[in-house]
Write an enzyme that holds these catalytic residues in place. Structure first.
Site, PDB file in Angstrom:
ATOM      1  N   PRO A   5       0.827  -1.210   0.000  1.00  0.00           N
ATOM      2  CA  PRO A   5       0.000   0.000   0.000  1.00  0.00           C
ATOM      3  C   PRO A   5       0.858   1.255   0.000  1.00  0.00           C
ATOM      4  O   PRO A   5       1.657   1.473   0.915  1.00  0.00           O
ATOM      5  CB  PRO A   5      -0.819  -0.115   1.282  1.00  0.00           C
ATOM      6  CG  PRO A   5      -0.727  -1.532   1.695  1.00  0.00           C
ATOM      7  CD  PRO A   5       0.619  -1.996   1.207  1.00  0.00           C
ATOM      8  N   GLU A   6       0.723   2.020  -1.058  1.00  0.00           N
ATOM      9  CA  GLU A   6       1.407   3.293  -1.170  1.00  0.00           C
ATOM     10  C   GLU A   6       0.334   4.373  -1.108  1.00  0.00           C
ATOM     11  O   GLU A   6      -0.807   4.077  -0.769  1.00  0.00           O
ATOM     12  CB  GLU A   6       2.202   3.337  -2.485  1.00  0.00           C
ATOM     13  CG  GLU A   6       3.164   2.167  -2.609  1.00  0.00           C
ATOM     14  CD  GLU A   6       4.001   2.199  -3.887  1.00  0.00           C
ATOM     15  OE1 GLU A   6       4.190   3.286  -4.454  1.00  0.00           O
ATOM     16  OE2 GLU A   6       4.451   1.116  -4.322  1.00  0.00           O
ATOM     17  N   LYS A  64       1.695   7.147   4.157  1.00  0.00           N
ATOM     18  CA  LYS A  64       1.061   5.859   3.884  1.00  0.00           C
ATOM     19  C   LYS A  64       0.282   5.336   5.085  1.00  0.00           C
ATOM     20  O   LYS A  64       0.119   4.133   5.246  1.00  0.00           O
ATOM     21  CB  LYS A  64       2.136   4.836   3.463  1.00  0.00           C
ATOM     22  CG  LYS A  64       2.929   5.244   2.225  1.00  0.00           C
ATOM     23  CD  LYS A  64       4.043   4.269   1.931  1.00  0.00           C
ATOM     24  CE  LYS A  64       4.985   4.789   0.867  1.00  0.00           C
ATOM     25  NZ  LYS A  64       6.180   3.951   0.707  1.00  0.00           N
ATOM     26  N   ARG A 117       0.685 -10.448   6.716  1.00  0.00           N
ATOM     27  CA  ARG A 117       2.042 -10.630   7.214  1.00  0.00           C
ATOM     28  C   ARG A 117       2.284  -9.981   8.563  1.00  0.00           C
ATOM     29  O   ARG A 117       3.300 -10.259   9.206  1.00  0.00           O
ATOM     30  CB  ARG A 117       3.026 -10.135   6.168  1.00  0.00           C
ATOM     31  CG  ARG A 117       3.178 -11.174   5.067  1.00  0.00           C
ATOM     32  CD  ARG A 117       3.749 -10.609   3.813  1.00  0.00           C
ATOM     33  NE  ARG A 117       5.114 -10.170   3.972  1.00  0.00           N
ATOM     34  CZ  ARG A 117       5.840  -9.696   2.965  1.00  0.00           C
ATOM     35  NH1 ARG A 117       5.327  -9.625   1.767  1.00  0.00           N
ATOM     36  NH2 ARG A 117       7.058  -9.306   3.164  1.00  0.00           N
ATOM     37  N   ARG A 269      15.606  -3.484  -3.998  1.00  0.00           N
ATOM     38  CA  ARG A 269      14.232  -3.438  -4.486  1.00  0.00           C
ATOM     39  C   ARG A 269      14.213  -3.511  -6.005  1.00  0.00           C
ATOM     40  O   ARG A 269      15.103  -2.971  -6.664  1.00  0.00           O
ATOM     41  CB  ARG A 269      13.536  -2.138  -4.063  1.00  0.00           C
ATOM     42  CG  ARG A 269      12.764  -2.245  -2.768  1.00  0.00           C
ATOM     43  CD  ARG A 269      13.653  -2.099  -1.555  1.00  0.00           C
ATOM     44  NE  ARG A 269      12.887  -2.135  -0.320  1.00  0.00           N
ATOM     45  CZ  ARG A 269      13.280  -2.778   0.759  1.00  0.00           C
ATOM     46  NH1 ARG A 269      14.399  -3.464   0.761  1.00  0.00           N
ATOM     47  NH2 ARG A 269      12.563  -2.744   1.851  1.00  0.00           N
TER      48      ARG A 269
END
Length: 282
Positions: A5-6, A64, A117, A269
DNA sequence: CATATGTCCTGAGAGC
DNA sequence: TGCTCTCAGGACATAT
């Protein structure tokens, strides 16, 4: 491919739970279904004592994070990190439901925090000057920052622009997925050092950032192949169908229709870009 | 000070 | 088929 989620996803969550404004919290509980508990601060009993009876005044966003302002001078901060969801409807699975907030006086009876998670958190903090509490960790919001501010905050950095865009202290809200999309639209190579970018290029990055984030919000965020991300009503987003580079390695570029999208690793990344649209040197 | 790396977590997918 | 291993990347702690 995991969910992340950004800004667009968190903004979609924020908008999705706006209907709870005006309702009252009647209970806060931690469902038994979650084995390893996420961070809840202060402790659940304290949170329950302070939040039960409070009325929800407004719902905001801090980078965020989703911010639920209560009428007692405090706010609930939901930080989804990788797999967290803020929901009004039933969660994707009963497992991994981390916090249940029961509501009264709204068509929706509950506000849920679900997190597969469990890297995320829920915190209760003073509502007053929340921005200042985060000032050392969060720069201006990606949708509020000006091109000049962006250039000012990153222009001296020797880091690659893709890596720098992920620094929340520089600009808040951009994450790994949208950083690649933004640089593709701006036609800037992700490895270009910040301190070698000219004012026009900063303007292009800034304009692309606004455009990509705005469009992604309109499509309610990106639900990747694992399907984790959902809006507040547990529905998938649609922006993944508009990605031009992210997770498209070895596919032909949709913009130039010539080169193949490449995947490289920067700061551990994945970065995706088109070598033709985004040349190494200008 | 700026920048880089390690850490947490779960489940999907690869490879044998 | 079923096991083991790798990887995905948010934010922060620690290292360089």
């Amino acid at each position: 491919m995991a969910l992340m989620p950004e800004l667009p996803e968190v903004e979609t969550m924020r908008r999705g739970i706006l209907p709870i404004v005006g309702s009252r919290i009647v209970d806060v509980s931690r469902p038994r279904s979650s084995k390893k508990p996420i961070t809840i601060a202060p402790t659940l009993p304290t949170l329950r004592r302070r939040a039960v009876g409070a009325k929800i005044r407004d719902v905001g966003r801090l980078g965020k994070r989703v911010v639920v302002h209560l009428d007692r001078g405090e706010a609930l901060i939901f930080e989804p990190r990788m797999t967290g969801l803020v929901l009004l409807s039933d969660p994707p699975t009963a497992e991994h439901l981390r916090l249940q907030i029961t509501l009264d006086g709204s068509q929706h009876h509950q506000l849920l925090y679900w997190d597969r998670r469990g890297l995320g958190s829920v915190r209760l903090l003073p509502s007053e000057n929340l921005e200042q509490q985060w000032a050392d960790r969060l720069g201006p919001d990606a949708l509020k920052i000006t091109a000049e501010q962006l250039a000012e905050r990153l222009g001296q950095s020797r880091r690659a622009i893709k890596v720098a865009l992920l620094d929340q202290r520089a600009v808040a809200g951009v994450g790994n997925l949208y950083a690649s999309e933004i640089l593709h639209l701006a036609k800037i190579h992700p490895a270009r050092p910040c301190n070698e970018l000219c004012p026009d290029e900063w303007k292009a990055i800034h304009a692309a950032m606004r455009e990509v984030l705005r469009l992604a919000i309109r499509h309610e965020g990106s639900t990747l192949s694992d399907g984790t991300y959902r809006n507040a009503l547990n529905l998938a987003g649609g922006y993944q169908n508009h990605h031009r580079v992210y997770d498209r390695a070895e596919e032909r570029c949709l913009t130039c229709r010539r080169a193949e999208i490449q995947r490289v690793v920067q700061a551990q990344r994945s970065t995706f870009f088109c070598p033709a649209c985004q040349p190494q040197r200008r």
